[in-house]
Design a protein around this motif. Structure first.
Motif, PDB file in Angstrom:
ATOM      1  N   ARG A 128      -3.045   3.964  11.867  1.00 50.34           N
ATOM      2  CA  ARG A 128      -2.833   2.857  11.032  1.00 50.34           C
ATOM      3  C   ARG A 128      -3.014   1.650  11.028  1.00 50.34           C
ATOM      4  NH1 ARG A 128       1.233   5.254   7.300  1.00 50.34           N
ATOM      5  NH2 ARG A 128       2.373   7.124   8.069  1.00 50.34           N
ATOM      6  N   MET A 129      -4.484   1.691  11.485  1.00 52.83           N
ATOM      7  CA  MET A 129      -5.047   0.310  11.743  1.00 52.83           C
ATOM      8  C   MET A 129      -6.396   0.325  10.721  1.00 52.83           C
ATOM      9  SD  MET A 129      -3.312  -1.579  13.681  1.00 52.83           S
ATOM     10  CE  MET A 129      -1.620  -1.444  14.351  1.00 52.83           C
ATOM     11  N   SER A 130      -6.738   1.379  10.290  1.00 53.54           N
ATOM     12  CA  SER A 130      -8.213   1.455   9.583  1.00 53.54           C
ATOM     13  C   SER A 130      -7.933   1.018   8.048  1.00 53.54           C
ATOM     14  CB  SER A 130      -8.490   3.041   9.552  1.00 53.54           C
ATOM     15  OG  SER A 130      -8.454   3.441  11.026  1.00 53.54           O
ATOM     16  N   VAL A 131      -9.354   0.947   7.471  1.00 52.92           N
ATOM     17  CA  VAL A 131      -9.355   0.100   6.380  1.00 52.92           C
ATOM     18  C   VAL A 131     -10.500   0.834   5.752  1.00 52.92           C
ATOM     19  CG1 VAL A 131      -9.844  -1.985   5.005  1.00 52.92           C
ATOM     20  CG2 VAL A 131      -8.875  -1.986   7.468  1.00 52.92           C
ATOM     21  N   MET A 132     -10.150   1.177   4.192  1.00 55.31           N
ATOM     22  CA  MET A 132     -11.216   1.603   3.315  1.00 55.31           C
ATOM     23  C   MET A 132     -11.556   0.883   2.350  1.00 55.31           C
ATOM     24  SD  MET A 132      -9.013   4.871   1.810  1.00 55.31           S
ATOM     25  CE  MET A 132      -7.520   4.480   0.730  1.00 55.31           C
ATOM     26  N   ALA A 133     -12.849   1.173   1.608  1.00 55.66           N
ATOM     27  CA  ALA A 133     -13.189   0.451   0.408  1.00 55.66           C
ATOM     28  C   ALA A 133     -13.223   1.719  -0.573  1.00 55.66           C
ATOM     29  CB  ALA A 133     -14.691  -0.225   0.436  1.00 55.66           C
ATOM     30  N   VAL A 134     -12.714   1.319  -1.887  1.00 52.33           N
ATOM     31  CA  VAL A 134     -12.732   2.496  -2.812  1.00 52.33           C
ATOM     32  C   VAL A 134     -13.123   1.681  -4.030  1.00 52.33           C
ATOM     33  CG1 VAL A 134     -10.691   3.706  -1.802  1.00 52.33           C
ATOM     34  CG2 VAL A 134     -10.278   1.763  -3.545  1.00 52.33           C
ATOM     35  N   ASP A 135     -14.027   2.557  -4.734  1.00 52.77           N
ATOM     36  CA  ASP A 135     -14.298   2.156  -6.175  1.00 52.77           C
ATOM     37  C   ASP A 135     -13.568   2.584  -7.224  1.00 52.77           C
ATOM     38  OD1 ASP A 135     -15.601   1.573  -8.594  1.00 52.77           O
ATOM     39  OD2 ASP A 135     -17.533   2.361  -7.731  1.00 52.77           O
ATOM     40  N   ALA A 136     -12.664   1.603  -7.962  1.00 54.22           N
ATOM     41  CA  ALA A 136     -11.624   1.969  -8.605  1.00 54.22           C
ATOM     42  C   ALA A 136     -12.001   2.641  -9.884  1.00 54.22           C
ATOM     43  CB  ALA A 136     -10.794   0.730  -8.825  1.00 54.22           C
ATOM     44  N   LYS A 223     -14.503  -7.649   8.802  1.00 51.50           N
ATOM     45  CA  LYS A 223     -13.882  -9.035   8.533  1.00 51.50           C
ATOM     46  C   LYS A 223     -12.445  -8.659   8.119  1.00 51.50           C
ATOM     47  CE  LYS A 223     -13.242 -12.830   5.352  1.00 51.50           C
ATOM     48  NZ  LYS A 223     -13.650 -13.474   3.871  1.00 51.50           N
ATOM     49  N   ARG A 224     -12.084  -7.599   7.597  1.00 52.78           N
ATOM     50  CA  ARG A 224     -10.591  -6.939   7.323  1.00 52.78           C
ATOM     51  C   ARG A 224     -10.019  -6.556   8.559  1.00 52.78           C
ATOM     52  NH1 ARG A 224      -8.642  -6.816   1.622  1.00 52.78           N
ATOM     53  NH2 ARG A 224     -10.502  -7.946   0.425  1.00 52.78           N
ATOM     54  N   SER A 225     -10.625  -5.722   9.208  1.00 48.43           N
ATOM     55  CA  SER A 225     -10.339  -5.072  10.616  1.00 48.43           C
ATOM     56  C   SER A 225      -9.954  -6.138  11.629  1.00 48.43           C
ATOM     57  CB  SER A 225     -11.436  -4.349  11.354  1.00 48.43           C
ATOM     58  OG  SER A 225     -11.862  -3.201  10.524  1.00 48.43           O
ATOM     59  N   VAL A 226     -10.684  -7.247  11.727  1.00 46.33           N
ATOM     60  CA  VAL A 226     -10.274  -8.563  12.784  1.00 46.33           C
ATOM     61  C   VAL A 226      -8.877  -9.193  11.997  1.00 46.33           C
ATOM     62  CG1 VAL A 226     -10.956 -10.877  13.034  1.00 46.33           C
ATOM     63  CG2 VAL A 226     -12.716  -8.985  13.050  1.00 46.33           C
ATOM     64  N   ALA A 227      -8.910  -9.228  10.749  1.00 43.06           N
ATOM     65  CA  ALA A 227      -7.521  -9.612  10.065  1.00 43.06           C
ATOM     66  C   ALA A 227      -6.256  -8.704  10.492  1.00 43.06           C
ATOM     67  CB  ALA A 227      -7.519  -9.878   8.814  1.00 43.06           C
ATOM     68  N   VAL A 228      -6.677  -7.411  10.319  1.00 43.12           N
ATOM     69  CA  VAL A 228      -5.460  -6.672  10.879  1.00 43.12           C
ATOM     70  C   VAL A 228      -5.272  -6.458  12.446  1.00 43.12           C
ATOM     71  CG1 VAL A 228      -4.902  -4.031  11.366  1.00 43.12           C
ATOM     72  CG2 VAL A 228      -6.181  -4.810   9.010  1.00 43.12           C
TER      73      VAL A 228
END
Length: 304
Positions: A128-136, A223-228
């Motif tokens: 639960r440390m992973s990030v995804m980009a989604v096109d809404a 960038k968001r991974s570093v923040a997590v």
């Protein structure tokens, strides 16, 4: 194994794949108004035409640097086990076949599955440390389309040695070649011993959909991974970057090279190259980022 697979090179890596053209403002010619408007009626017609045209064209939002752009419909979310099927399908289409080491080992074809690699990905998702980009705005079977992912895991001392010992039981020869290289390199150049940490934030896979490359998505995911990592109290991040594009992205976010393995020098007992990776990818880099300051420090590092 982190490579941004880019169609530009076949990511043949984050290898980390970018073929979507960048659109500088000077080349974005959507509407050119007439030199003279003879009447209020002509003005209204022109405004109406522009309104209709702008509904047909998705105009990108330019970043401050002016070199990348992203669509307003893009959203970034944490990946949970419930997203596993979506994420794996994205990777089958955009990462598995194109990543430099995967391609050199002939691991799988584009769109096909690889049981060993999918198990490796699912393991990271469970942390639960992973990030995804989604096109809404893009829907696939009623859910937002996944257009980019960064799979991060928690790495502890002893994990790499255990993973290496299990490789012999894996019946996928290509998978064994790849992870034998990665695991042995990480054991030889041991970040745990050097930094004396109890665990590390391990950035394992970085991938962007071939239709969305060139929009800064990979940079935002890192960038968001570093923040997590910071939010969860990690002192050290690491990434095994297998291609020049992912290597460049990580260095732009303050990651530093700890060790390297040239592919041409990774040979068997007869001197034959084990993984003949295609140019321009010539080496694997083990990169790290020590977290010892706040967000301001990260911004300074990225501006260097």
């Amino acid at each position: 194994m982190l490579s941004l697979s880019l169609r530009l090179v076949g990511c043949s890596s984050c290898s980390s794949r970018i073929s979507h053209p960048k659109a500088p403002a000077s080349r974005l010619h959507i509407f050119s108004p007439p030199k003279q408007l003879n009447s209020a009626r002509q003005t209204n017609n022109t405004v109406h035409q522009f309104s209709q045209l702008s509904q047909l064209i998705q105009i990108p939002d330019h970043t401050a640097k002016g070199t990348e752009y992203s669509y307003s419909s893009m959203e970034y979310k944490m990946i949970g086990p419930e997203h596993c099927d979506q994420v794996l399908e994205h990777l089958r289409r955009n990462f598995f076949a194109d990543e430099p080491l995967n391609k050199a080992a002939g691991l799988c074809q584009n769109g096909s599955s690889c049981a060993a690699l999918e198990s490796h990905c699912a393991e990271a998702i469970l942390d639960r440390m992973s990030v995804m980009a989604v096109d809404a705005k893009e829907q696939e079977q009623g859910v937002c389309k996944v257009v980019g992912v960064v799979l991060n895991g928690i790495l502890k001392p002893g994990d790499t040695a255990k993973a290496l010992s299990k490789l012999d039981t894996n019946d996928d020869a290509g998978f064994r070649k790849i992870f034998d290289l990665l695991h042995r390199h990480n054991l030889k150049y041991n970040l745990f011993e050097h930094f004396d940490v109890a665990c590390m934030f391990d950035v394992r896979i970085l991938s962007v959909d071939s239709s969305y490359r060139g929009q800064g998505i990979a940079n935002e995911l890192v960038k968001r991974s570093v923040a997590v990592a910071r939010k969860n109290g990690f002192r050290l991040l690491k990434a095994d970057a297998t291609g020049i594009f992912s290597q460049k992205i990580f260095r732009s976010h303050g990651f530093e090279v700890f060790s390297e393995q040239p592919y041409s020098k990774y040979t068997d007992v007869d001197g034959r190259v084990i993984l003949p990776v295609e140019a321009p990818h010539i080496k694997m880099q083990q990169l790290y980022k020590a977290i010892c300051g706040g967000a301001d420090q990260d911004e300074k590092e990225q501006s260097r």
